[in-house]
Enzyme design. Structure first.
Site, PDB file in Angstrom:
ATOM      1  N   LYS A  33       0.836  -1.209   0.000  1.00 19.76           N
ATOM      2  CA  LYS A  33       0.000   0.000   0.000  1.00 19.76           C
ATOM      3  C   LYS A  33       0.869   1.255   0.000  1.00 19.76           C
ATOM      4  O   LYS A  33       2.073   1.190   0.289  1.00 19.76           O
ATOM      5  CB  LYS A  33      -0.894  -0.021   1.247  1.00 19.76           C
ATOM      6  N   ARG A 131     -10.268   0.031  15.029  1.00 20.29           N
ATOM      7  CA  ARG A 131     -10.172   0.734  13.748  1.00 20.29           C
ATOM      8  C   ARG A 131     -11.160  -0.001  12.842  1.00 20.29           C
ATOM      9  O   ARG A 131     -12.337  -0.059  13.174  1.00 20.29           O
ATOM     10  CB  ARG A 131      -8.705   0.692  13.277  1.00 20.29           C
ATOM     11  N   HIS A 163      -6.239  -7.180  13.009  1.00 21.11           N
ATOM     12  CA  HIS A 163      -4.987  -6.398  12.991  1.00 21.11           C
ATOM     13  C   HIS A 163      -4.633  -5.991  14.422  1.00 21.11           C
ATOM     14  O   HIS A 163      -5.515  -5.639  15.210  1.00 21.11           O
ATOM     15  CB  HIS A 163      -5.207  -5.163  12.106  1.00 21.11           C
ATOM     16  N   ARG A 219       1.352 -10.834   7.202  1.00 20.55           N
ATOM     17  CA  ARG A 219       1.034  -9.627   6.430  1.00 20.55           C
ATOM     18  C   ARG A 219       2.034  -8.507   6.724  1.00 20.55           C
ATOM     19  O   ARG A 219       1.653  -7.425   7.145  1.00 20.55           O
ATOM     20  CB  ARG A 219      -0.351  -9.169   6.891  1.00 20.55           C
ATOM     21  N   TYR A 261      15.361  30.205   7.200  1.00 25.04           N
ATOM     22  CA  TYR A 261      14.241  31.033   7.661  1.00 25.04           C
ATOM     23  C   TYR A 261      14.204  31.131   9.184  1.00 25.04           C
ATOM     24  O   TYR A 261      14.325  30.131   9.889  1.00 25.04           O
ATOM     25  CB  TYR A 261      12.920  30.437   7.189  1.00 25.04           C
ATOM     26  N   CYS A 308      13.549  23.828   4.557  1.00 28.58           N
ATOM     27  CA  CYS A 308      12.741  24.647   3.646  1.00 28.58           C
ATOM     28  C   CYS A 308      11.971  23.740   2.686  1.00 28.58           C
ATOM     29  O   CYS A 308      12.110  22.523   2.723  1.00 28.58           O
ATOM     30  CB  CYS A 308      13.635  25.585   2.848  1.00 28.58           C
ATOM     31  N   ASP A 310      12.366  23.299  -0.497  1.00 35.18           N
ATOM     32  CA  ASP A 310      13.175  22.659  -1.540  1.00 35.18           C
ATOM     33  C   ASP A 310      14.581  22.318  -1.101  1.00 35.18           C
ATOM     34  O   ASP A 310      15.324  21.707  -1.874  1.00 35.18           O
ATOM     35  CB  ASP A 310      13.310  23.618  -2.735  1.00 35.18           C
TER      36      ASP A 310
HETATM   37  C1  PLP Z   1      -0.255  -1.480   6.921  1.00 37.79           C
HETATM   38  C2  PLP Z   1      -0.875  -2.724   7.376  1.00 37.79           C
HETATM   39  C3  PLP Z   1      -0.110  -3.889   7.558  1.00 37.79           C
HETATM   40  C4  PLP Z   1       1.404  -3.905   7.523  1.00 37.79           C
HETATM   41  O1  PLP Z   1       1.866  -3.371   8.759  1.00 37.79           O
HETATM   42  P1  PLP Z   1       3.422  -3.291   9.074  1.00 37.79           P
HETATM   43  O2  PLP Z   1       3.473  -2.819  10.478  1.00 37.79           O
HETATM   44  O3  PLP Z   1       4.000  -2.310   8.104  1.00 37.79           O
HETATM   45  O4  PLP Z   1       3.961  -4.642   8.887  1.00 37.79           O
HETATM   46  C5  PLP Z   1      -0.777  -5.075   7.810  1.00 37.79           C
HETATM   47  N1  PLP Z   1      -2.134  -5.088   7.933  1.00 37.79           N
HETATM   48  C6  PLP Z   1      -2.880  -3.972   7.820  1.00 37.79           C
HETATM   49  C7  PLP Z   1      -4.349  -4.047   7.995  1.00 37.79           C
HETATM   50  C8  PLP Z   1      -2.291  -2.752   7.552  1.00 37.79           C
HETATM   51  O5  PLP Z   1      -3.046  -1.646   7.469  1.00 37.79           O
END
Ligand code: PLP
Length: 368
Positions: A33, A131, A163, A219, A261, A308, A310
């Site tokens: 992602k 979540r 998760h 994952r 700056y 900054c 750039d």
């Molecule tokens: C981003 C994400 C992961 C991967 O998490 P990491 O901590 O980068 O390994 C796995 N599952 C879900 C649902 C995520 O949003």
């Protein structure tokens, strides 16, 4: 001749996937992602598949469709879906889609009718992150609706998943609690006849530290890119991204001179300042003003003054530094160079955010 570039080592990604696979009997879903955490979604996905990943994970339907357009045929899961999306496009492309609610499941059923084939669905349970995912209270209704849709031939429940909230602290009590909740959710699903191909729970941290959470599929995301999800441990991973630029100007300035700056940095004595052409538009966090490390002229120095849009300025003292010299913001860390972790510390964030933000349309990403 390059001015600034982000180098991505696909070898490092392959090494990291192989490293992760060596620690599990489960299949591996490479999470690509957010443009592969800034490394380029399609090249990262290809490298991960080369190294034995068998699934790809993304957030949005758009990302999943882009993987298919690139010709990748591996199973892909997309997990964050607002109401009203053209889910039939995803179903037609053979993309696995996550459902956290009966509302989304109903959309998937309708989309399956349009697509003329069953939707491949991963039912998500919220085991404590709060979540996405159905709460344990809402879970029975979701699995019952899925079982009915599966009976009608409109849905194939390919996955059940959840998760972690706190797997970067491997001994944390929430990890055990979420694991237990997940087991209970699987039992509820089995009770209505849902036995998915893949049950999955482990992100990078759990993949590396908690084999008891691996189930059928792990994952990992950040670890694929060689960054550690657990402070103070590297797990033999290799950072895949290097961000570097060439000094555009080096000049002597007097003592007592304010720099950048707001003059938040003032030279202590006569010194050489180097101007490095990467700024917050390219992902350098402005919050790392007066703190971010830069490898230049054989040692680590700090950003002098504000970051900054750039560019940044680096105080090089009396060292020989010239226009054209290479400045490395972060990379593998070999030889004492700075890493994304150092930038994360300097900016008060996590290594994930450093690499994911990095790069812009004007900074080429080079693969090697
Ligand atoms: C981003 C994400 C992961 C991967 O998490 P990491 O901590 O980068 O390994 C796995 N599952 C879900 C649902 C995520 O949003």
């Amino acid at each position: 001749m390059w001015q600034a570039e982000v180098r991505v080592s696909l070898d490092a990604i392959r090494h990291n996937v192989a490293r992760l696979r060596s620690g599990t009997a489960a299949e591996l879903m490479a999470v690509v992602k957010a443009d592969g955490y800034g490394h380029g979604m399609v090249p990262a996905a290809r490298a991960a598949l080369d190294a034995g990943a068998t699934w790809l994970g993304v957030c949005t339907l758009g990302e999943a469709l882009e993987l298919r357009r690139a010709g990748l045929t591996a199973p892909v899961l997309a997990w964050l879906l607002a109401p009203g999306l053209p889910l039939h496009d995803g179903i037609a492309a053979g993309i696995d889609l996550s459902a956290s609610s009966t509302g989304l499941l109903a959309e998937l059923v309708a989309a399956a009718r349009v697509a003329g084939r069953p939707a491949r669905v991963h039912l998500k349970v919220d085991t404590g992150l709060s979540r996405a995912g159905a709460t344990p209270a809402d879970w029975p209704a979701l699995v019952e609706a899925a079982a009915k849709a599966q009976g009608d031939g409109l849905v194939e429940v390919t996955g059940v998943w959840s998760h972690f909230a706190y797997a970067d602290a491997p001994g944390h009590a929430t990890v055990d609690r979420q694991l237990a909740e997940f087991g209970a959710a699987l039992d509820v699903a089995a009770g209505v006849g849902i036995t998915p191909q893949v049950r999955h729970l482990a992100n990078s941290a759990a993949t590396l530290t908690r084999p008891d959470t691996h189930f059928d599929l792990v994952r990992p995301g950040v670890a694929i890119y060689g960054l550690s999800p657990v402070a103070g441990e590297t797990f033999g991973l290799r950072p895949a991204m290097t961000a570097r630029a060439r000094v555009v100007l080096a000049k002597r300035v007097a003592a007592g001179q304010g720099v950048s700056y707001g003059h938040t940095y003032v030279t202590q004595r006569e010194t050489t300042l180097a101007v490095v052409p990467l700024g917050y538009a390219d992902g350098v966090p402005r919050s790392a003003s007066n703190a971010g490390p830069v490898w230049l002229g054989g040692k680590v120095r700090r950003v002098a003054g504000r970051v900054c849009m750039d560019q940044i300025v680096v105080d090089c003292g009396d060292d020989e530094v010239r226009a054209g010299d290479e400045a490395v913001l972060f990379g593998t860390g070999d030889g004492g160079g700075p890493t994304a972790d150092h930038w994360a510390d300097a900016a008060g964030t996590i290594n994930y955010e450093i690499v994911t933000r990095f790069g812009s349309a004007r900074v080429p990403r080079i693969y090697g």
